[in-house]
Design a protein around this motif. Structure first.
Motif, short mmCIF file in Angstrom:
data_model
loop_
_atom_site.label_atom_id
_atom_site.label_comp_id
_atom_site.label_asym_id
_atom_site.label_seq_id
_atom_site.Cartn_x
_atom_site.Cartn_y
_atom_site.Cartn_z
N LEU A 127 0.82 -1.21 0.00
CA LEU A 127 0.00 0.00 0.00
C LEU A 127 0.86 1.26 0.00
O LEU A 127 0.59 2.20 -0.77
N VAL A 128 1.88 1.29 0.84
CA VAL A 128 2.73 2.48 0.92
C VAL A 128 3.49 2.69 -0.39
O VAL A 128 3.60 3.82 -0.87
N ALA A 129 4.00 1.62 -0.97
CA ALA A 129 4.77 1.74 -2.21
C ALA A 129 3.90 2.14 -3.39
O ALA A 129 4.34 2.87 -4.28
N THR A 130 2.65 1.72 -3.40
CA THR A 130 1.76 1.94 -4.54
C THR A 130 0.95 3.22 -4.42
O THR A 130 0.58 3.83 -5.43
N ALA A 131 0.66 3.65 -3.22
CA ALA A 131 -0.23 4.79 -2.97
C ALA A 131 0.13 6.07 -3.72
O ALA A 131 -0.77 6.77 -4.20
N PRO A 132 1.41 6.43 -3.84
CA PRO A 132 1.72 7.72 -4.49
C PRO A 132 1.09 7.90 -5.88
O PRO A 132 0.70 9.00 -6.25
N VAL A 133 0.96 6.84 -6.63
CA VAL A 133 0.37 6.90 -7.97
C VAL A 133 -1.10 7.29 -7.90
O VAL A 133 -1.64 7.87 -8.84
N TYR A 134 -1.75 6.99 -6.77
CA TYR A 134 -3.19 7.20 -6.63
C TYR A 134 -3.55 8.42 -5.79
O TYR A 134 -4.73 8.66 -5.54
N ALA A 158 8.58 6.99 4.94
CA ALA A 158 9.71 7.87 4.65
C ALA A 158 10.45 7.39 3.40
O ALA A 158 10.80 8.19 2.53
N ALA A 159 10.68 6.09 3.30
CA ALA A 159 11.40 5.53 2.14
C ALA A 159 10.62 5.75 0.84
O ALA A 159 11.21 5.87 -0.22
N ALA A 160 9.29 5.84 0.94
CA ALA A 160 8.46 6.06 -0.25
C ALA A 160 8.30 7.54 -0.57
O ALA A 160 7.60 7.89 -1.52
N GLY A 161 8.94 8.41 0.21
CA GLY A 161 8.93 9.83 -0.09
C GLY A 161 7.78 10.62 0.51
O GLY A 161 7.54 11.76 0.12
N PHE A 162 7.06 10.05 1.46
CA PHE A 162 5.97 10.79 2.10
C PHE A 162 6.53 11.86 3.03
O PHE A 162 7.59 11.69 3.63
N ALA A 163 5.81 12.95 3.15
CA ALA A 163 6.17 14.05 4.06
C ALA A 163 5.20 14.05 5.23
O ALA A 163 4.12 13.46 5.16
N GLY A 164 5.60 14.74 6.31
CA GLY A 164 4.72 14.86 7.47
C GLY A 164 4.36 13.53 8.10
O GLY A 164 3.28 13.39 8.66
N VAL A 165 5.25 12.58 7.99
CA VAL A 165 4.96 11.23 8.49
C VAL A 165 4.88 11.25 10.02
O VAL A 165 5.76 11.77 10.70
N ALA A 166 3.79 10.69 10.53
CA ALA A 166 3.57 10.66 11.97
C ALA A 166 2.67 9.49 12.32
O ALA A 166 1.91 9.01 11.48
#
Length: 182
Positions: A127-134, A158-166
């Protein structure tokens, strides 16, 4: 813990917003229906791989008079080419050898709704790896996970490039959901 996902969604989705919102692995539809009830203007879609689960979710939506769109398929497959402001999921996150699988009510749940590989993170990784496309620009992903998985899930975000991770804590003080945005 699922209530945390709904609270998060309502924070990120202002009243009157059209969304769109996607609930992946909806099961009975609780997350999608709660969001739709509180944000009636939002377009809410719910996906599940199990037709029987979707039948329950559809019945729940009908009983509540909520217009949620349901699609059958594995994770993002039914929404190919679409983008969302908010992706939510309570995916399977239990490790295959977890002793709790043989205890209490969980014994009667389908293993596919609970177990996600040796460490419980297989579906979350996907889900984390695929989500950015969607995700629309600035869109958010929020996932429920096990009480002891927050650090690993934050690292995946973080590895998938998400910001504001909490991560957010449940009433018991355990970090049970993690979120981030694009």
């Amino acid at each position: 813990e699922t209530e945390l996902l709904v609270e998060f969604a309502l924070e990120k989705l202002p009243a009157g917003s059209a969304g769109p919102v996607l609930d992946l692995g909806t099961g009975s539809g609780a997350i999608a229906l709660a969001v739709k009830a509180e944000r009636p203007q939002a377009r809410v879609l719910a996906v599940d791989a199990q037709g029987r689960a979707l039948a329950v979710a559809r019945a729940n939506a009908a009983a509540l008079g909520l217009a949620v769109e349901f699609r059958e398929g594995s994770w993002f497959a039914p929404v190919a080419g679409e983008r969302f402001a908010l992706l939510l999921s309570n995916p399977p996150y239990i490790a295959a050898d977890d002793a709790h699988l043989a205890q209490g009510d969980v014994r009667f749940e389908p293993r596919t709704a609970l177990v996600a590989g040796a460490d419980g993170l297989d579906d979350i990784r996907h889900l984390v790896a695929t989500a950015p496309v969607y995700l629309l620009p600035g869109g958010w992903l929020a996932l429920e996970h096990g009480w002891d998985q927050a650090a690993a899930v934050r690292a995946l975000f973080a590895a998938a490039g998400f910001a504001g991770v909490a991560s957010r804590r449940d009433l018991g003080g355990h970090e049970r959901i993690t979120c981030g945005h694009r």
